[in-house]
Design an enzyme around this catalytic site. Structure first.
Site, PDB file in Angstrom:
ATOM      1  N   TYR A 323       0.857  -1.190   0.000  1.00  0.00           N
ATOM      2  CA  TYR A 323       0.000   0.000   0.000  1.00  0.00           C
ATOM      3  C   TYR A 323       0.887   1.231   0.000  1.00  0.00           C
ATOM      4  O   TYR A 323       1.597   1.494   0.979  1.00  0.00           O
ATOM      5  CB  TYR A 323      -0.916   0.016   1.236  1.00  0.00           C
ATOM      6  CG  TYR A 323      -1.772   1.266   1.271  1.00  0.00           C
ATOM      7  CD1 TYR A 323      -3.019   1.302   0.663  1.00  0.00           C
ATOM      8  CD2 TYR A 323      -1.300   2.430   1.868  1.00  0.00           C
ATOM      9  CE1 TYR A 323      -3.778   2.464   0.646  1.00  0.00           C
ATOM     10  CE2 TYR A 323      -2.054   3.602   1.854  1.00  0.00           C
ATOM     11  CZ  TYR A 323      -3.288   3.602   1.245  1.00  0.00           C
ATOM     12  OH  TYR A 323      -4.035   4.750   1.224  1.00  0.00           O
ATOM     13  N   TYR A 324       0.869   1.976  -1.082  1.00  0.00           N
ATOM     14  CA  TYR A 324       1.674   3.197  -1.182  1.00  0.00           C
ATOM     15  C   TYR A 324       0.816   4.435  -1.392  1.00  0.00           C
ATOM     16  O   TYR A 324       1.178   5.518  -0.972  1.00  0.00           O
ATOM     17  CB  TYR A 324       2.661   3.091  -2.351  1.00  0.00           C
ATOM     18  CG  TYR A 324       3.738   2.068  -2.101  1.00  0.00           C
ATOM     19  CD1 TYR A 324       4.882   2.416  -1.407  1.00  0.00           C
ATOM     20  CD2 TYR A 324       3.588   0.759  -2.542  1.00  0.00           C
ATOM     21  CE1 TYR A 324       5.870   1.471  -1.149  1.00  0.00           C
ATOM     22  CE2 TYR A 324       4.570  -0.183  -2.294  1.00  0.00           C
ATOM     23  CZ  TYR A 324       5.697   0.174  -1.599  1.00  0.00           C
ATOM     24  OH  TYR A 324       6.680  -0.753  -1.340  1.00  0.00           O
ATOM     25  N   SER A 382       2.401  -5.787   4.047  1.00  0.00           N
ATOM     26  CA  SER A 382       3.770  -6.251   3.805  1.00  0.00           C
ATOM     27  C   SER A 382       4.652  -5.213   3.102  1.00  0.00           C
ATOM     28  O   SER A 382       5.858  -5.390   3.042  1.00  0.00           O
ATOM     29  CB  SER A 382       3.778  -7.576   3.039  1.00  0.00           C
ATOM     30  OG  SER A 382       2.878  -7.546   1.978  1.00  0.00           O
ATOM     31  N   GLU A 383       4.055  -4.139   2.583  1.00  0.00           N
ATOM     32  CA  GLU A 383       4.854  -3.021   2.050  1.00  0.00           C
ATOM     33  C   GLU A 383       4.093  -1.710   2.205  1.00  0.00           C
ATOM     34  O   GLU A 383       2.900  -1.644   1.905  1.00  0.00           O
ATOM     35  CB  GLU A 383       5.159  -3.205   0.551  1.00  0.00           C
ATOM     36  CG  GLU A 383       6.234  -4.191   0.245  1.00  0.00           C
ATOM     37  CD  GLU A 383       6.570  -4.264  -1.238  1.00  0.00           C
ATOM     38  OE1 GLU A 383       6.390  -3.260  -1.961  1.00  0.00           O
ATOM     39  OE2 GLU A 383       7.000  -5.344  -1.673  1.00  0.00           O
ATOM     40  N   ASN A 384       4.836  -0.698   2.623  1.00  0.00           N
ATOM     41  CA  ASN A 384       4.319   0.672   2.709  1.00  0.00           C
ATOM     42  C   ASN A 384       5.538   1.559   2.919  1.00  0.00           C
ATOM     43  O   ASN A 384       6.510   1.134   3.539  1.00  0.00           O
ATOM     44  CB  ASN A 384       3.341   0.785   3.907  1.00  0.00           C
ATOM     45  CG  ASN A 384       2.913   2.211   4.175  1.00  0.00           C
ATOM     46  OD1 ASN A 384       3.267   2.811   5.200  1.00  0.00           O
ATOM     47  ND2 ASN A 384       2.137   2.773   3.275  1.00  0.00           N
TER      48      ASN A 384
END
Ligand code: BGP
Length: 482
Positions: A323-324, A382-384
Site C-alpha cells: 500500500y503506497y 507487507s509493504e508501505n
C-alpha cells in the site's frame, strides 16, 4: 496517543533482486530485473513502468553489454556481503520482523536441476540464523520479480505448466531447509503484477506469436495462482503452522465524484484491478465479473477441473498487500499521476511525492476495513513507505521529516482500523534500508530508515547511515507513542 495492539509485529521489508547484489556469485543465475539498465528519467512523475525495457532483444543485449550500461540490480545494496550489519540495524531499531525474499536463481539456477545449489542454501542458512540470533521473526517471499532467466529461455516462462512443478520443487526445498526457522511465507510478491507485466517473470510475448497479450498475461497469472495454491497445499502438509499468505499490489481507488456514471465505472475498475486478485487467493475461484471479461477479451484459459480444485481447496491463511497510494476513477479521465507500476487518477485532496504517488493514510484505514469486511482473514501490511531523493548532510544523516510524518500518519490509520475491529497483525516498511527501485532502477528513489551510500551508478562506499526516521521509529517501538 498510544498504539493499542501490544503484540502487533513491526518491521521492514526488502527483496533479493533489489538488495542483495552479487548477481552471479556462488552459482546464481540472472533474472529479468538484473537485465534492465538504469536510464535517467526525464520526468519522474510522468512514468508508469516502461514496458519496452522488457523486450527480449533489449534484455539479451545486457548479457554482453557492449554499450557498457549500468545494471543497478546486479549490485543492489550489496546486502549479500553486508547482511550482518543490516540485520544488526533492524535489531537496533527494535524491529520484531524482517520480510525478505529468497532468490530462486541462487537455489535452482536453471529451475530444472534435480538438486539445489548448496552455496545458495548456505547463504540463506547463515542469514536466517543470524536473524533468529538477533530475535527477529522472519517473513520469506519465494518469488519477488525474479524468475530465473534460463527458465524463460528454455521453457518459455510461466505459460509452460512445467514451470509450476519447478516452483513447487523449489518451495519444497525451502520448507525442508528453513521450515523450522521461518515464521511466515509469501509464495509470490505482488502476484497480480504478472497480469500487468508478464515479462517481469520471464514470460515474453515474442515467444508466443499469435497469442494475444491478454491471453498471455491472464494465463501467466493463472499458472502462478496454481503454483501458489500448490505451495499452500504443500506448506500445510510440511509446516507446523498455517502461515502462508498472499501478497498483492493493492491499488485502492475512489470514484472521482458521486455521479452514478462514475460510480459504476469505479466499481468495475475495483473489481478488475483489485478484488479479482484477492478473490482468487481468498475464495479460490474465478469471479463471474472476470469470466465475463474473459469472454469480452477472448481469453480462454488453459486449465482443467483438477487445477480448479487445487485453487478452491488451498486458499491463503492471511492476506498481505503493498500500500503506497490511492487514485481516482472517472468515466471520462481527468488527469493521471504516477503510481506503482501503473498511472492512477489524480485526487485534488492529496499531495504526492516526486514520482506522483499520492499520499493517503486515510486510504489505508479504508483499505484495511474494506478487505477485512470482504474476506474476514487476518491482514498483514507487507509493504508501505515513501520514496524520496535524498543526500547525506554534513552530519552524515538525512533529516527525513516527511518520512516521519508519513509513518506517523499511516501508523495512526492502522490503529484506527484496529479500533474499527479489523484483524491486522503486522506491518513491514518497504525498503527499510535503501535499495534499488523496482520500477525505475534508481538508487536515488530511497525508502529507508537507513541511507546506503551509492548513487544511481553505484558510485560510493555502500556504507550505511541512520536517518532521522531511524531514531523516530526506534522511539516509537520503545514507547508505542504516536
Ligand atoms: C512494489 C514492489 C517492490 C518495490 C515497491 C516500490 O511494487 O514489491 O519491489 O520496489 O513496490 O516501488 P518502486 O521501487 O518502483 O518505487
Amino acid at each position: 496517543m498510544k498504539f493499542t495492539k501490544k503484540d502487533f509485529l513491526w518491521g521492514g521489508a526488502t527483496a533479493a533482486n533489489q538488495f542483495e547484489g552479487e548477481f552471479n556469485k556462488d552459482g546464481k543465475s540472472l533474472n529479468v530485473a538484473e537485465m534492465v539498465p538504469y536510464v535517467k528519467l526525464q520526468d519522474r512523475a510522468s512514468i508508469p513502468l516502461d514496458i519496452s525495457a522488457f523486450a527480449k532483444k533489449n534484455l539479451e543485449k545486457s548479457i554482453e553489454n557492449k554499450e557498457g550500461l549500468h545494471y543497478p540490480k546486479r549490485i543492489g545494496s550489496n546486502h549479500y556481503n553486508r547482511y550482518k550489519e543490516d540485520i544488526d540495524l533492524l535489531a537496533e531499531a527494535k524491529m520484531d520482523i524482517y520480510r525478505m525474499s529468497i532468490s530462486w536463481g541462487r537455489i535452482y539456477p536453471n529451475g530444472d536441476e534435480s538438486k539445489p545449489n548448496e552455496k545458495g542454501l548456505e547463504f540463506y542458512h547463515n542469514l536466517l540464523n543470524y536473524c533468529k540470533q538477533k530475535g527477529l521473526k522472519v517473513m520469506v517471499t519465494l518469488h519477488h520479480f525474479d524468475t530465473p532467466y534460463p527458465i524463460g529461455v528454455k521453457y518459455g516462462g510461466w505459460m509452460n505448466k512445467e514451470v509450476i512443478n519447478m516452483f513447487v520443487k523449489y518451495a519444497k526445498t525451502l520448507f525442508t531447509e528453513f521450515g523450522n526457522i521461518v515464521d511466515f511465507w509469501l509464495p509470490f510478491n505482488e502476484i497480480n503484477v504478472s497480469c500487468f507485466a508478464p515479462m517481469m517473470s520471464a514470460t515474453f510475448p515474442e515467444d508466443y506469436p499469435g497469442v494475444s497479450y491478454d491471453q498471455l498475461r491472464f494465463q501467466t497469472l493463472h499458472n502462478q495462482l496454481i503454483a501458489q495454491a500448490e505451495v499452500v497445499q504443500l506448506g500445510h502438509e510440511m509446516l507446523k503452522k498455517k502461515n502462508i499468505g498472499c501478497m498483492i499490489a493493492n491499488m485502492t481507488t475512489y470514484p472521482i465524484d458521486c455521479n452514478p456514471v462514475n460510480i459504476i465505472e469505479w466499481q468495475k475498475s475495483e473489481q478488475v484491478s483489485r478484488y479479482f486478485f484477492f478473490d482468487m487467493v481468498a475464495k479460490g475461484e474465478y469471479p463471474t465479473y472476470i469470466i465475463k471479461l474473459f469472454e469480452k477479451l477472448n481469453v480462454r484459459l488453459d486449465t482443467n477441473p483438477e487445477e480448479m480444485n487445487i485453487l478452491k481447496n488451498n486458499t491463503v491463511d492471511f492476506l498481505s498487500f503493498s500500500y503506497y497510494m490511492t487514485g481516482t476513477v472517472a468515466k471520462k479521465e481527468e488527469g493521471k499521476t504516477g503510481g506503482n507500476l501503473m498511472a492512477m487518477g489524480k485526487n485534488p485532496f492529496l499531495k504526492a511525492n516526486e514520482w506522483g504517488w499520492q499520499i493517503d493514510p486515510q486510504g489505508l484505514r479504508y483499505t484495511l476495513n474494506d478487505l477485512w469486511n470482504r474476506y474476514h482473514l487476518p491482514i498483514f501490511i507487507s509493504e508501505n513507505g515513501i520514496g524520496h531523493d535524498e543526500k547525506l548532510n554534513d552530519k552524515k544523516t538525512v533529516d527525513d521529516d516527511y518520512r516521519i510524518d508519513y509513518m506517523h500518519q499511516h501508523f495512526i490509520a492502522i490503529n484506527d482500523a484496529l479500533e474499527d475491529g479489523v484483524d491486522v497483525f503486522g506491518y513491514t516498511m518497504w525498503g527499510v534500508i535503501d535499495l534499488v527501485s523496482a520500477g525505475t532502477s534508481e538508487m536515488s528513489k530511497r525508502y529507508g530508515l537507513v541511507y546506503v551510500d551509492y548513487d544511481d551508478y553505484h558510485n560510493g562506499t555502500g556504507d550505511r547511515f541512520k536517518k532521522k526516521s531511524f531514531n523516530w521509529f526506534k522511539n516509537f517501538k520503545e514507547t508505542l507513542e504516536l
